[in-house]
Design a protein around this motif. Structure first.
Motif, mmCIF file in Angstrom:
data_model
loop_
_atom_site.group_PDB
_atom_site.id
_atom_site.type_symbol
_atom_site.label_atom_id
_atom_site.label_comp_id
_atom_site.label_asym_id
_atom_site.label_seq_id
_atom_site.Cartn_x
_atom_site.Cartn_y
_atom_site.Cartn_z
ATOM 1 N N TYR A 280 0.857 -1.189 0.000
ATOM 2 C CA TYR A 280 0.000 0.000 0.000
ATOM 3 C C TYR A 280 0.887 1.231 0.000
ATOM 4 O O TYR A 280 2.110 1.137 0.148
ATOM 5 N N LYS A 281 0.279 2.402 -0.165
ATOM 6 C CA LYS A 281 0.981 3.677 -0.066
ATOM 7 C C LYS A 281 0.587 4.364 1.228
ATOM 8 O O LYS A 281 -0.539 4.198 1.711
ATOM 9 N N GLU A 282 1.502 5.145 1.780
ATOM 10 C CA GLU A 282 1.202 5.877 3.021
ATOM 11 C C GLU A 282 -0.032 6.745 2.850
ATOM 12 O O GLU A 282 -0.842 6.890 3.766
ATOM 13 N N SER A 283 -0.190 7.329 1.665
ATOM 14 C CA SER A 283 -1.338 8.212 1.444
ATOM 15 C C SER A 283 -2.657 7.456 1.503
ATOM 16 O O SER A 283 -3.709 8.052 1.758
ATOM 17 N N GLN A 293 -7.230 1.455 9.818
ATOM 18 C CA GLN A 293 -6.053 0.962 9.103
ATOM 19 C C GLN A 293 -6.024 -0.566 9.092
ATOM 20 O O GLN A 293 -5.761 -1.195 8.060
ATOM 21 N N ILE A 294 -6.273 -1.175 10.241
ATOM 22 C CA ILE A 294 -6.247 -2.630 10.345
ATOM 23 C C ILE A 294 -7.306 -3.244 9.432
ATOM 24 O O ILE A 294 -7.054 -4.241 8.736
ATOM 25 N N ARG A 295 -8.484 -2.653 9.409
ATOM 26 C CA ARG A 295 -9.539 -3.145 8.523
ATOM 27 C C ARG A 295 -9.122 -3.028 7.056
ATOM 28 O O ARG A 295 -9.387 -3.904 6.239
ATOM 29 N N TYR A 296 -8.413 -1.937 6.733
ATOM 30 C CA TYR A 296 -7.930 -1.725 5.370
ATOM 31 C C TYR A 296 -6.881 -2.772 4.995
ATOM 32 O O TYR A 296 -6.929 -3.343 3.902
ATOM 33 N N PHE A 297 -5.941 -3.050 5.907
ATOM 34 C CA PHE A 297 -4.919 -4.060 5.624
ATOM 35 C C PHE A 297 -5.559 -5.427 5.384
ATOM 36 O O PHE A 297 -5.111 -6.194 4.524
ATOM 37 N N LYS A 298 -6.588 -5.748 6.132
ATOM 38 C CA LYS A 298 -7.267 -7.033 5.960
ATOM 39 C C LYS A 298 -7.904 -7.152 4.581
ATOM 40 O O LYS A 298 -7.986 -8.254 4.016
ATOM 41 N N SER A 299 -8.329 -6.045 4.020
ATOM 42 C CA SER A 299 -9.003 -6.081 2.720
ATOM 43 C C SER A 299 -8.049 -6.067 1.532
ATOM 44 O O SER A 299 -8.466 -6.308 0.395
ATOM 45 N N LEU A 300 -6.761 -5.773 1.771
ATOM 46 C CA LEU A 300 -5.812 -5.688 0.663
ATOM 47 C C LEU A 300 -5.598 -7.054 0.015
ATOM 48 O O LEU A 300 -5.562 -8.074 0.710
ATOM 49 N N PRO A 301 -5.428 -7.106 -1.314
ATOM 50 C CA PRO A 301 -5.078 -8.371 -1.966
ATOM 51 C C PRO A 301 -3.739 -8.890 -1.440
ATOM 52 O O PRO A 301 -2.793 -8.133 -1.247
ATOM 53 N N LYS A 302 -3.672 -10.191 -1.216
ATOM 54 C CA LYS A 302 -2.432 -10.835 -0.796
ATOM 55 C C LYS A 302 -1.931 -11.673 -1.965
ATOM 56 O O LYS A 302 -2.699 -12.397 -2.600
ATOM 57 N N TYR A 303 -0.648 -11.583 -2.255
ATOM 58 C CA TYR A 303 -0.081 -12.254 -3.420
ATOM 59 C C TYR A 303 0.958 -13.279 -2.975
ATOM 60 O O TYR A 303 1.801 -13.006 -2.123
ATOM 61 N N LYS A 304 0.875 -14.469 -3.574
ATOM 62 C CA LYS A 304 1.823 -15.535 -3.241
ATOM 63 C C LYS A 304 3.189 -15.208 -3.835
ATOM 64 O O LYS A 304 3.310 -14.889 -5.015
ATOM 65 N N ALA A 305 4.240 -15.288 -3.004
ATOM 66 C CA ALA A 305 5.599 -14.995 -3.449
ATOM 67 C C ALA A 305 6.444 -16.253 -3.562
ATOM 68 O O ALA A 305 7.145 -16.454 -4.549
ATOM 69 N N GLU A 334 -5.151 -0.968 -8.395
ATOM 70 C CA GLU A 334 -6.568 -1.317 -8.410
ATOM 71 C C GLU A 334 -6.789 -2.669 -7.758
ATOM 72 O O GLU A 334 -5.982 -3.596 -7.936
ATOM 73 N N ARG A 335 -7.860 -2.800 -7.007
ATOM 74 C CA ARG A 335 -8.161 -4.085 -6.385
ATOM 75 C C ARG A 335 -8.493 -5.108 -7.455
ATOM 76 O O ARG A 335 -9.282 -4.858 -8.361
ATOM 77 N N VAL A 336 -7.893 -6.282 -7.367
ATOM 78 C CA VAL A 336 -8.120 -7.341 -8.342
ATOM 79 C C VAL A 336 -9.422 -8.062 -8.015
ATOM 80 O O VAL A 336 -9.616 -8.515 -6.873
#
Length: 622
Positions: A280-283, A293-305, A334-336
């Motif tokens: 994510y970006k600080e902005s 913030q915590i709710r936002y992090f939970k919603s972010l797409p997670k990508y397998k590395a 953009e959210r996938v």
């Protein structure tokens, strides 16, 4: 420029030479009586020299082309995370191109020390060397890092990938089931490349670490995160967890991760786990509350590395090795859309690139899909996302609080290492990844004190050897000052301390009176009794002036006798001990408080570290 600098901390041979015992009265006790008493207490007499230090001298070539070098120091251990055992033995000012020679007195159990370059901003760069080694150069590891960066840049031009499938996370499933701690995960999703494309993203033929750096990195990991210990307090002390666990992209290089260590004890978890990331970006979170913030992090797409099994099978158990790496891909902002109706692959969606823009924050998660349902779940570096998993199934046995992290960061020579606890023993060294490029340094600063040494005395030559009749600590607190502290007095005789000409600690002030005690009671030698504050004094002693000239001597006025440090072949009526030694309780012999003491005094191999292994119930706890 070639300059030579000799920094002496404490030197036992000089110690003895500077003890002018002819200046003080000395008891006429027949030494045969002492030997009889020694054998009665210990079951033997000793011929040891009572030396607890390794003396040495090393020439350091300041040949690392790093910005802002100001000092060269000698440390006992890498200092990451405020490691309390990482202490400074000597130092001198230096800059790039200098050659400096430093003398040191190291605790006898330390066979390896660390030359350290200290920068103007407080960050540091280490290079290990063995006690007795004559020269140290930093050039090899610096060149290796530069060559690796050039190779990464060349290998990652003009390559893109396409996301091909997504999965429902365990966190989302448990959120929909209403399980405890799994709030706000309903928008969570996990994405991956196809199996074939994952192999393309993998970098093989990676240059391994040098043998020296492997040894240094192992020391960094296991001095910060000792095996089978609860290392969570050290992680919290380091500060690199929860809101401070996110790395920042520098926009100059691709972000590449390397699996460099796995612990066989955690093989089941490692073999069924993936390393995943989100960004994510600080902005994006500006103006949000922590809960938002915590709710936002939970919603972010997670990508397998990284599929850990695919890589860990090439990595020998419990070794440090760098064989292959994986690019983290930037998929845009953009959210996938979710692609799944099941866990089967679906159609392609979008392209990504290796070129992460500067200023993005990257977080990490391990997804364990173990055969046992009780060992399945997502584990986060940001402990605030672990509320559910920390109380779920087998993971609950670790005793983590809701917001405790499952991963930790450490830094070794400006490389960032992600240290992961995949099980429940809280040692955080089950799996270690290097984030080899593309991110800003943690900027870990040197947080180490100067070496301290303890002086422990019996007040009479026919003693009980509890070694607490007078306890004194000497510790350098700056380049020109040494702090002395009287810590305890387990004697009823009238005692004075010679050879420290301080304002408080001096030959004219009786030891009990230093603590404000009227009479001759015990001070800090009886547990569960009154604890007295230490008596401190500071003496001016420059680096080029040996502080051993102020080595303490105890004068027992009651018996008109003098107690100096034990010499070779004598009984241990007074010894000097490295580190912050815990002295025995009143009337507890040192052999019972430290079970390896007698073996060390008899020269038994492997017992040099006797003073770091006390019997807790028999030493004074401050």
């Amino acid at each position: 420029m070639n300059k030579s600098f000799f920094a002496w901390i404490l030197s036992l041979p000089v110690f003895f030479a500077c003890s002018n015992i002819e200046d003080y009265p000395f008891d006429e006790v027949i030494y045969g009586d002492v030997y009889e008493n020694e054998e009665k207490v210990f079951g033997t007499t000793f011929s040891t020299d009572w030396n607890t230090l390794n003396s040495g001298e090393v020439t350091v070539y300041v040949d690392a082309d790093l910005e802002g070098i100001q000092k060269v120091l000698i440390l006992t251990l890498p200092p990451f995370g405020g490691n309390k055992d990482a202490v400074i033995l000597s130092e001198t000012e230096a800059q790039y191109g200098d050659v400096v020679t430093l003398a040191y007195e190291a605790p006898i159990h330390c066979s390896r020390l660390y030359a350290t370059l200290l920068m103007a901003d407080g960050t540091y760069y280490i290079k290990g060397f063995n006690v007795g080694q004559q020269n140290v150069s930093f050039q090899e590891d610096v060149d290796e890092a530069a060559n690796a960066r050039r190779a990464w840049k060349k290998a990652t031009e003009d390559i893109t990938y396409t996301l091909q499938r997504s999965f429902m996370t365990y966190s989302k499933e448990r959120c929909l089931q209403g399980l405890y701690g799994y709030d706000d995960w309903e928008n969570d999703s996990l994405y991956a490349l196809s199996d074939d494309d994952e192999k393309i993203a993998e970098i093989v033929g990676v240059s391994d670490y040098s043998a020296d750096f492997k040894e240094d990195l192992r020391a960094c990991i296991f001095s910060f995160l000792p095996e089978k210990e609860d290392n969570l307090p050290s992680i919290k002390k380091s500060g690199y967890y929860n809101d401070a666990c996110y790395l920042t992209t520098n926009g100059k290089e691709p972000v590449i991760v390397y699996l460099v260590h796995r612990n066989d004890g955690a093989s089941n978890e490692v073999g069924t786990s993936h390393l995943n990331y989100y960004y994510y970006k600080e902005s994006d979170i500006e103006g949000m509350t922590e809960a938002e913030q915590i709710r936002y992090f939970k919603s972010l797409p997670k990508y397998k590395a990284v599929q850990m099994y695919r890589t860990s099978r090439y990595l020998p158990n419990d070794s440090i090795q760098k064989q292959r790496g994986y690019h983290l891909i930037y998929w845009g902002d953009e959210r996938v859309p979710e692609l799944y109706n099941s866990r089967k692959p679906t159609s392609t969606y979008t392209k990504g690139t290796y070129n992460f823009p500067a200023g993005y924050k990257i977080g990490f998660m391990v997804r364990c899909w173990h055969g046992l349902a009780s060992k399945r779940g997502e584990l986060y570096c940001d402990g605030r996302l672990n509320k559910g998993i920390n109380s779920y199934g087998d993971y609950a046995s670790s005793g983590f609080d809701d917001n405790d992290p499952r991963m930790a960061w450490m830094e070794c020579n400006r490389k960032q290492y992600l240290c992961i606890e995949t099980g429940a023993d809280r040692d955080y060294n089950d799996v270690v990844f290097e984030i080899g490029s593309g991110v800003e340094s943690l900027n870990d600063t040197l947080d180490a004190e100067y070496a301290g040494y303890m002086f422990c005395y019996e007040d009479t030559r026919l003693g009980d050897y509890d070694m607490n009749d007078v306890v004194i600590r000497a510790r350098r607190i700056s380049s020109r000052k040494v702090e002395y502290a009287v810590l305890a007095c387990g004697a009823s005789d009238e005692l004075y301390i010679q050879n420290i000409d301080g304002k408080r600690i001096n030959k004219n002030t009786e030891v009990h009176e230093l603590f404000g005690m009227k009479g001759r009671g015990f001070i800090n030698t009886v547990q569960n009794s009154k604890k007295y504050a230490y008596v401190l004094d500071t003496i001016d002693v420059a680096w080029d002036y040996s502080i051993v000239k102020n080595a303490p001597i105890v004068f027992n006025k009651t018996k008109n006798s003098l107690v100096t440090l034990s010499k070779e072949g004598q009984d241990p009526h007074a010894i000097m001990i490295p580190y912050d030694f815990k002295w025995p309780l009143e009337r507890v012999c040192i052999k019972d408080a430290y079970l390896n003491f007698v073996d060390w005094a008899k020269g038994v191999e492997g017992t040099d570290d006797w003073y770091v292994n006390p019997t807790d119930s028999k030493v004074f706890e401050r």
